[in-house]
Motif scaffolding. Structure first.
Motif, mmCIF file in Angstrom:
data_model
loop_
_atom_site.group_PDB
_atom_site.id
_atom_site.type_symbol
_atom_site.label_atom_id
_atom_site.label_comp_id
_atom_site.label_asym_id
_atom_site.label_seq_id
_atom_site.Cartn_x
_atom_site.Cartn_y
_atom_site.Cartn_z
ATOM 1 N N LYS A 40 44.043 -1.343 -41.640
ATOM 2 C CA LYS A 40 42.941 -1.174 -40.695
ATOM 3 C C LYS A 40 43.180 -2.043 -39.464
ATOM 4 C CE LYS A 40 39.338 -0.328 -44.184
ATOM 5 N NZ LYS A 40 38.139 -0.902 -44.843
ATOM 6 N N GLU A 41 42.643 -1.615 -38.339
ATOM 7 C CA GLU A 41 42.782 -2.407 -37.118
ATOM 8 C C GLU A 41 41.884 -3.637 -37.140
ATOM 9 O OE1 GLU A 41 42.229 -0.054 -33.652
ATOM 10 O OE2 GLU A 41 43.893 1.306 -34.077
ATOM 11 N N THR A 61 38.770 -8.198 -39.816
ATOM 12 C CA THR A 61 37.685 -8.773 -40.616
ATOM 13 C C THR A 61 37.397 -7.936 -41.867
ATOM 14 O OG1 THR A 61 35.907 -7.578 -39.472
ATOM 15 C CG2 THR A 61 36.649 -9.664 -38.512
ATOM 16 N N LYS A 62 38.079 -6.801 -42.013
ATOM 17 C CA LYS A 62 37.778 -5.883 -43.112
ATOM 18 C C LYS A 62 38.932 -5.843 -44.111
ATOM 19 C CE LYS A 62 34.686 -2.890 -40.463
ATOM 20 N NZ LYS A 62 34.395 -1.507 -40.008
ATOM 21 N N LEU A 63 38.609 -6.041 -45.379
ATOM 22 C CA LEU A 63 39.614 -5.906 -46.436
ATOM 23 C C LEU A 63 40.081 -4.458 -46.509
ATOM 24 C CD1 LEU A 63 37.812 -8.022 -49.195
ATOM 25 C CD2 LEU A 63 39.540 -8.785 -47.557
ATOM 26 N N ASP A 64 41.359 -4.253 -46.820
ATOM 27 C CA ASP A 64 41.863 -2.878 -46.840
ATOM 28 C C ASP A 64 42.862 -2.595 -47.964
ATOM 29 O OD1 ASP A 64 44.183 -4.122 -45.937
ATOM 30 O OD2 ASP A 64 44.027 -3.352 -43.903
ATOM 31 N N SER A 106 42.606 1.381 -48.063
ATOM 32 C CA SER A 106 41.670 2.101 -47.203
ATOM 33 C C SER A 106 42.154 2.020 -45.768
ATOM 34 C CB SER A 106 40.255 1.526 -47.329
ATOM 35 O OG SER A 106 40.241 0.144 -46.996
ATOM 36 N N GLY A 107 41.749 3.004 -44.975
ATOM 37 C CA GLY A 107 42.157 3.064 -43.579
ATOM 38 C C GLY A 107 43.086 4.224 -43.293
ATOM 39 N N VAL A 108 43.973 4.546 -44.226
ATOM 40 C CA VAL A 108 44.890 5.682 -44.120
ATOM 41 C C VAL A 108 44.853 6.426 -45.447
ATOM 42 C CG1 VAL A 108 47.291 6.411 -43.859
ATOM 43 C CG2 VAL A 108 46.387 4.595 -42.412
#
Length: 415
Positions: free
Chosen positions: A37-38, A41-44, A89-91
């Motif tokens: 993720k860009e 601050t977010k876990l991915d 997460s993210g892709v």
């Protein structure tokens, strides 16, 4: 044979949870920001690991276009020799061809190496934007970092649930415990999903972990039944995703013989409860939603008929926008039932909105529109109860209203 002592189930997770929830015995997890993720601050990236081999079974999307993680997990389940799940997460790693499948396999190999498991003992979940390749160098570093942080407590479980999120606004963690004779069985589930939600299953991922001792065939039957009763009865926008997956992991840490007979039946009922809790949490967190709508259909000839009518009402943009505007427009609800493709006698249909009668046996009845409107506007939950008087079957279906904010969020998702 398992004890046939009656089972008592107790809820450990409401909204918000009554107390912090950790992993079931024998499970650990962790999550990190890996750079998929860009937003830093977010876990991915999340890891879930069992300290012993687990029975792992899955239920997957019914979309013909299936993401690489779904294809791989289908190959590897059911199994009695899984050790864990790696989640990004993210892709979404969907529509990525042979390279995407190779990346999914590499993700599982990386997680296995980092946790001391065999190369094919891991499953993989991905969620996010379709059509983008995974940044495997970042994934590799994230897996290594997560493997160094594994823990069993509530903070670790919360992190794992957060690492699965895309447009979700809250983590989705639910649990139950059930006593079977002298054994206490724990079930803990995590899920993600807020949009692209439409059965059969939708852009949603869920992992339910338990320390129960289960035969693989019994685990598969239990999960399949639970999904029919829960995740296949939710919708936000009617869009079935490429990545939908629900996994059940049973590591047997409770010891004893495999559950059977009444004990197995009690476990299956409790699994349905956990899955239903997780499923309802998804439309409750629907993108831009201001209402969680429960559609109850009673008096149908069969449960399939009731589900079909409930889904048709739930997916109607006109019904959803009426609830968004607190408009008690019963005509939209009744007419949606009429085009569901299920035969019934319109002259026997009754409808209540939030317990208030608006239509009775095929005809409108006088009601105070302001009162019904206020009952919608002044609470997040809305109940639409349709009674067909055709039989004894019933079903519940959950959805959201449709707001301008939902349109904005999805119009701006990639731009």
């Amino acid at each position: 044979m398992a004890n046939s002592t009656s089972a008592t189930a107790t809820t450990e997770a409401d909204t918000p949870p009554a107390k912090p929830i950790g992993f079931p015995p024998g499970f650990r997890g962790a999550a990190v920001y890996s750079g998929v993720k860009e937003d830093k601050t977010k876990l991915d990236l999340s890891l879930i690991v069992s300290d012993r081999p687990v029975v792992a079974v899955g239920v997957y999307t019914q979309n013909l276009v299936q993401a690489a993680p779904v294809l791989l997990d289908r190959q590897r389940t059911p199994t009695t020799q899984a050790r864990g799940v790696v989640i990004n997460s993210g892709v979404a790693n969907a529509c990525t061809g042979a390279a995407g499948l190779a990346d999914a396999k590499q993700m599982t190999a990386l997680a296995a190496e980092a946790t001391g498991a065999g190369p094919e003992e891991f499953l993989v979940l991905s969620t996010g934007v379709i059509g983008h390749p995974l940044p495997m160098q970042k994934i590799a570093a994230g897996v290594s970092a997560a493997a160094q942080k594994m823990a069993a407590g509530p903070e670790a479980l919360e992190a794992v649930a957060r690492g699965m999120m895309t447009t979700d606004t809250v983590t989705k963690i639910r649990s139950r415990t059930i006593r079977l004779g002298d054994r206490e069985i724990s079930l803990v589930g995590v899920a993600k999903g807020a949009a692209m939600i439409g059965p059969n299953m939708a852009t949603m991922l869920a992992v339910v972990m338990t320390d129960a001792v289960l035969e693989a065939s019994d685990a598969q039957a239990a999960l399949s039944e639970a999904v029919v009763e829960s995740f296949n009865c939710i919708s936000v926008d009617g869009h079935t995703s490429t990545n939908d997956t629900v996994l059940l992991l049973a590591n047997g840490a409770a010891d004893g013989p495999p559950l059977a007979d009444r004990d197995l039946a009690a476990f299956r009922a409790t699994l349905v409860e956990v899955c239903e809790d997780l499923a309802v949490a998804i439309p409750a967190d629907g993108e831009g939603a201001t209402h969680l709508i429960t559609v109850e259909v009673h008096g149908a000839r069969s449960r399939d008929d009731a589900v079909r009518i409930g889904k048709t009402i739930a997916d109607s943009p006109l019904v959803k926008t009426a609830i968004a505007g607190a408009d008690p427009n019963w005509g939209r609800i009744v007419s949606a039932a009429g085009y569901a493709g299920v035969p019934f006698d319109p002259d026997r249909v009754t409808l209540l909105i939030n317990g208030l009668l608006v239509y009775d046996k095929g005809a409108p009845v006088p009601f105070d529109e302001a009162t019904v409107s206020d009952s919608i506007a002044n609470q997040r939950d809305t109940l639409l109860l349709l009674i067909l008087d055709e039989g004894s079957a019933s079903a519940r279906f959950w959805t959201t209203d449709l707001t301008a904010e939902y349109v904005r969020l999805n119009a701006d998702y990639r731009t």
